[in-house]
Motif scaffolding. Structure first.
Motif, PDB file in Angstrom:
ATOM      1  N   GLU A 120       0.841  -1.205   0.000  1.00  0.00           N
ATOM      2  CA  GLU A 120       0.000   0.000   0.000  1.00  0.00           C
ATOM      3  C   GLU A 120       0.874   1.253   0.000  1.00  0.00           C
ATOM      4  O   GLU A 120       0.592   2.217  -0.706  1.00  0.00           O
TER       5      GLU A 120
ATOM      6  N   LEU B   9      -8.047   6.866   5.934  1.00  0.00           N
ATOM      7  CA  LEU B   9      -6.614   6.911   6.251  1.00  0.00           C
ATOM      8  C   LEU B   9      -6.092   5.557   6.715  1.00  0.00           C
ATOM      9  O   LEU B   9      -5.425   5.449   7.750  1.00  0.00           O
ATOM     10  N   GLY B  10      -6.378   4.491   5.957  1.00  0.00           N
ATOM     11  CA  GLY B  10      -5.688   3.223   6.171  1.00  0.00           C
ATOM     12  C   GLY B  10      -4.255   3.408   5.702  1.00  0.00           C
ATOM     13  O   GLY B  10      -3.821   4.529   5.420  1.00  0.00           O
ATOM     14  N   ASN B  11      -3.530   2.320   5.569  1.00  0.00           N
ATOM     15  CA  ASN B  11      -2.142   2.378   5.140  1.00  0.00           C
ATOM     16  C   ASN B  11      -1.993   3.157   3.831  1.00  0.00           C
ATOM     17  O   ASN B  11      -1.145   4.039   3.697  1.00  0.00           O
ATOM     18  N   PHE B  12      -2.832   2.826   2.864  1.00  0.00           N
ATOM     19  CA  PHE B  12      -2.745   3.463   1.546  1.00  0.00           C
ATOM     20  C   PHE B  12      -3.102   4.943   1.629  1.00  0.00           C
ATOM     21  O   PHE B  12      -2.320   5.809   1.224  1.00  0.00           O
ATOM     22  N   GLY B  13      -4.268   5.249   2.165  1.00  0.00           N
ATOM     23  CA  GLY B  13      -4.730   6.633   2.235  1.00  0.00           C
ATOM     24  C   GLY B  13      -3.764   7.512   3.011  1.00  0.00           C
ATOM     25  O   GLY B  13      -3.412   8.618   2.584  1.00  0.00           O
ATOM     26  N   ASP B  31     -11.287  11.426   7.820  1.00  0.00           N
ATOM     27  CA  ASP B  31     -11.532  10.062   8.310  1.00  0.00           C
ATOM     28  C   ASP B  31     -12.556  10.145   9.435  1.00  0.00           C
ATOM     29  O   ASP B  31     -12.664  11.174  10.105  1.00  0.00           O
ATOM     30  N   ASN B  33     -12.426   8.291  12.033  1.00  0.00           N
ATOM     31  CA  ASN B  33     -11.715   7.884  13.240  1.00  0.00           C
ATOM     32  C   ASN B  33     -10.804   9.005  13.740  1.00  0.00           C
ATOM     33  O   ASN B  33      -9.806   9.343  13.094  1.00  0.00           O
ATOM     34  N   VAL B  50     -14.825  13.268   9.837  1.00  0.00           N
ATOM     35  CA  VAL B  50     -16.122  13.342   9.153  1.00  0.00           C
ATOM     36  C   VAL B  50     -16.566  11.922   8.839  1.00  0.00           C
ATOM     37  O   VAL B  50     -15.750  11.080   8.461  1.00  0.00           O
ATOM     38  N   ASN B  51     -17.854  11.639   8.992  1.00  0.00           N
ATOM     39  CA  ASN B  51     -18.402  10.386   8.483  1.00  0.00           C
ATOM     40  C   ASN B  51     -18.896  10.680   7.077  1.00  0.00           C
ATOM     41  O   ASN B  51     -19.895  11.369   6.880  1.00  0.00           O
ATOM     42  N   SER B  72     -10.077   5.811  -0.056  1.00  0.00           N
ATOM     43  CA  SER B  72      -9.705   4.422   0.254  1.00  0.00           C
ATOM     44  C   SER B  72     -10.285   4.050   1.610  1.00  0.00           C
ATOM     45  O   SER B  72      -9.683   4.284   2.660  1.00  0.00           O
ATOM     46  N   LEU B  73     -11.453   3.476   1.573  1.00  0.00           N
ATOM     47  CA  LEU B  73     -12.205   3.173   2.792  1.00  0.00           C
ATOM     48  C   LEU B  73     -12.181   1.679   3.104  1.00  0.00           C
ATOM     49  O   LEU B  73     -13.094   1.162   3.757  1.00  0.00           O
ATOM     50  N   GLY B  74     -11.166   0.980   2.622  1.00  0.00           N
ATOM     51  CA  GLY B  74     -11.031  -0.447   2.949  1.00  0.00           C
ATOM     52  C   GLY B  74     -12.211  -1.246   2.444  1.00  0.00           C
ATOM     53  O   GLY B  74     -12.633  -1.099   1.303  1.00  0.00           O
ATOM     54  N   LYS B  76     -15.239  -1.069   3.302  1.00  0.00           N
ATOM     55  CA  LYS B  76     -16.547  -0.395   3.443  1.00  0.00           C
ATOM     56  C   LYS B  76     -17.072  -0.058   2.043  1.00  0.00           C
ATOM     57  O   LYS B  76     -17.010   1.096   1.590  1.00  0.00           O
ATOM     58  N   LYS B  98      -9.526   3.314  -4.252  1.00  0.00           N
ATOM     59  CA  LYS B  98      -8.895   2.022  -3.988  1.00  0.00           C
ATOM     60  C   LYS B  98     -10.020   0.998  -3.835  1.00  0.00           C
ATOM     61  O   LYS B  98     -10.911   1.155  -3.003  1.00  0.00           O
ATOM     62  N   GLU B 120      -2.437  -3.982  -3.717  1.00  0.00           N
ATOM     63  CA  GLU B 120      -1.837  -5.289  -3.423  1.00  0.00           C
ATOM     64  C   GLU B 120      -1.652  -6.080  -4.700  1.00  0.00           C
ATOM     65  O   GLU B 120      -0.633  -6.733  -4.904  1.00  0.00           O
TER      66      GLU B 120
HETATM   67  N1  ATP Z   1     -17.969   6.344   6.697  1.00  0.00           N
HETATM   68  C1  ATP Z   1     -16.674   6.656   6.871  1.00  0.00           C
HETATM   69  N2  ATP Z   1     -16.297   7.948   6.918  1.00  0.00           N
HETATM   70  C2  ATP Z   1     -14.991   8.293   7.061  1.00  0.00           C
HETATM   71  N3  ATP Z   1     -13.986   7.403   7.200  1.00  0.00           N
HETATM   72  C3  ATP Z   1     -14.320   6.088   7.160  1.00  0.00           C
HETATM   73  C4  ATP Z   1     -15.665   5.652   6.997  1.00  0.00           C
HETATM   74  N4  ATP Z   1     -15.653   4.290   6.975  1.00  0.00           N
HETATM   75  C5  ATP Z   1     -14.373   3.904   7.131  1.00  0.00           C
HETATM   76  N5  ATP Z   1     -13.570   4.977   7.244  1.00  0.00           N
HETATM   77  C6  ATP Z   1     -12.120   4.984   7.427  1.00  0.00           C
HETATM   78  O1  ATP Z   1     -11.505   4.380   6.314  1.00  0.00           O
HETATM   79  C7  ATP Z   1     -10.268   3.839   6.730  1.00  0.00           C
HETATM   80  C8  ATP Z   1     -10.098   2.481   6.049  1.00  0.00           C
HETATM   81  O2  ATP Z   1      -8.961   1.902   6.520  1.00  0.00           O
HETATM   82  P1  ATP Z   1      -8.684   0.371   6.397  1.00  0.00           P
HETATM   83  O3  ATP Z   1      -7.373   0.161   7.030  1.00  0.00           O
HETATM   84  O4  ATP Z   1      -9.842  -0.448   6.797  1.00  0.00           O
HETATM   85  O5  ATP Z   1      -8.652   0.300   4.846  1.00  0.00           O
HETATM   86  P2  ATP Z   1      -7.736  -0.290   3.779  1.00  0.00           P
HETATM   87  O6  ATP Z   1      -7.973   0.572   2.597  1.00  0.00           O
HETATM   88  O7  ATP Z   1      -7.970  -1.749   3.658  1.00  0.00           O
HETATM   89  O8  ATP Z   1      -6.351  -0.075   4.347  1.00  0.00           O
HETATM   90  P3  ATP Z   1      -4.961  -0.164   3.644  1.00  0.00           P
HETATM   91  O9  ATP Z   1      -4.854   1.105   2.922  1.00  0.00           O
HETATM   92  O10 ATP Z   1      -4.056  -0.299   4.835  1.00  0.00           O
HETATM   93  O11 ATP Z   1      -4.937  -1.376   2.764  1.00  0.00           O
HETATM   94  C9  ATP Z   1     -10.289   3.764   8.253  1.00  0.00           C
HETATM   95  O12 ATP Z   1      -9.317   4.665   8.768  1.00  0.00           O
HETATM   96  C10 ATP Z   1     -11.696   4.182   8.633  1.00  0.00           C
HETATM   97  O13 ATP Z   1     -11.763   4.953   9.824  1.00  0.00           O
END
Ligand code: ATP
Ligand code: ATP
Lengths: 216, 216
Positions: A120, B9-13, B31, B33, B50-51, B72-74, B76, B98, B120
């Protein structure tokens, strides 16, 4: 070709396994999750369900004529550390591990991993670079301070020859190819009198510091 | 420079956001969180909790003079689809998302994402290629069927000149540079009479099909 073991079939591991197999390598895929094994078994040489924390079970499938093992167990840090240790003890020459952060990567290196991968992070840095320089199509870092960049021609280059642009003397960069985007052709090591057309892309090689002056 | 919004803000974001900021762009990181926001706020222009499923809350921070939004919201999936829709409606020109698999990516494209990223998978394919050809250091695909490869010189090349090796007539590939690994120098577009030393790496450009003959 080569003999490989892929341990952990998340997105990264799964794709490493099937890509290696597509390139005619022998690939053994290992995962504790039988669903993952079921999904991959027709796309690799062999796929087995193993909990890699159990050294006995793992050693049954690991011999020292494996060229490399690729480990990507997600956030199971303990499992990835143990697996790296076991693979080292079982004589695997090259152990490549996907890490989830720098500390994890550092520990794995100390245990014996030869290469740590941060997919990533690496893609993120590539994307950030592509976005920052709008006409930059690709930036490929090379040895020492050199890079290759692909740059869409700015309007003021169109109609001029490479000789007239004097890129080597002005910026100390070499044009190694000119791409015609519409015809999707590549003209390698073009002559100095070749004229730049619109919709062309220059592939330029040079030192980072010179490329940065040229990009702007 | 550019104005960017990074959502998730996961690893990628996280890495996209800080890399963009390091390259002197304006970066707004979003994010849900607050811990993630806390960790990043000193490494970007602005960071807000922000949600993004709440369109009102998101629109407060999105204007149409943003150059690109990176989402990049993993896993979700619903959140990433809604966010892409909202960003499109709020006039963001370039939306990069992503995705976690091909179906997810396809949906996002139909909703309006300009580019889908599979970090990946892309790193996995790169790794598989590097492992398959042992002396291949890097394989860089270019326009149409062309690639650049960096190849460590096989022993039977050492001492010969590029002219003697006749790579262009034999394999239809061009040597664009010779790297001296020990001295970490790069000799661009070398003359035909340059002799190959041990520990050198050839950077060769050519069509995929010719490069594959040359690599073996
Ligand atoms: N509705 C939402 N509003 C804002 N942020 C959100 C929402 N849903 C999820 N997130 C954020 O998205 C981020 C997703 O990160 P997560 O590590 O799950 O994703 P990923 O893309 O698989 O990670 P990586 O980039 O490490 O592969 C988390 O920090 C989470 O707080
Ligand atoms: N002890 C173990 N033995 C064998 N396999 C394991 C063990 N622990 C975890 N795994 C496997 O490792 C894999 C890790 O996948 P996961 O998707 O969590 O990782 P990831 O590396 O974050 O994924 P991605 O590559 O998509 O980023 C899973 O398929 C899981 O079944």
């Amino acid at each position: 070709m080569g003999q490989f073991v892929v341990i952990g079939l998340g997105n990264f591991g799964h794709n490493v396994a099937i890509s290696l197999f597509e390139q005619r390598n022998q690939v053994l895929a290992i995962d504790a999750n039988s669903k993952k094994i079921e999904q991959i078994k027709d796309k690799v040489t062999q796929a087995v369900v193993v909990n890699v924390k159990e050294k006995e079970a793992l050693s049954e499938f690991i011999s020292n004529d494996i060229d490399a093992a690729i480990v990507s167990l997600g956030d199971k840090i303990e499992a990835s550390i143990l697996t790296t240790l076991y693979l080292k003890e079982l004589g695997v020459k090259k152990i490549i591990v996907k890490a989830i952060n720098d500390d994890h990567g550092q520990i794995l290196k100390l245990i014996g991993a030869m290469e740590i991968i941060y997919p990533e992070k690496e893609e993120a840095v590539r994307l950030a670079r592509r976005l920052t320089v709008p006409n930059l199509i690709e930036h490929i870092p090379l040895a020492s301070e050199y890079s290759i960049v692909e740059i869409a021609v700015p309007d003021n280059f169109v109609g001029k020859s490479l000789k007239e642009l004097r890129l080597r003397s002005k910026y100390n960069v070499e044009v190694i190819a000119v791409k015609d985007v519409l015809q999707d052709t590549l003209h390698l090591i073009p002559e100095a009198d070749v004229k730049i057309k619109p919709d062309s892309v220059l592939m330029v090689i040079g030192k980072e510091v010179d490329i940065n002056k040229f990009k702007v």
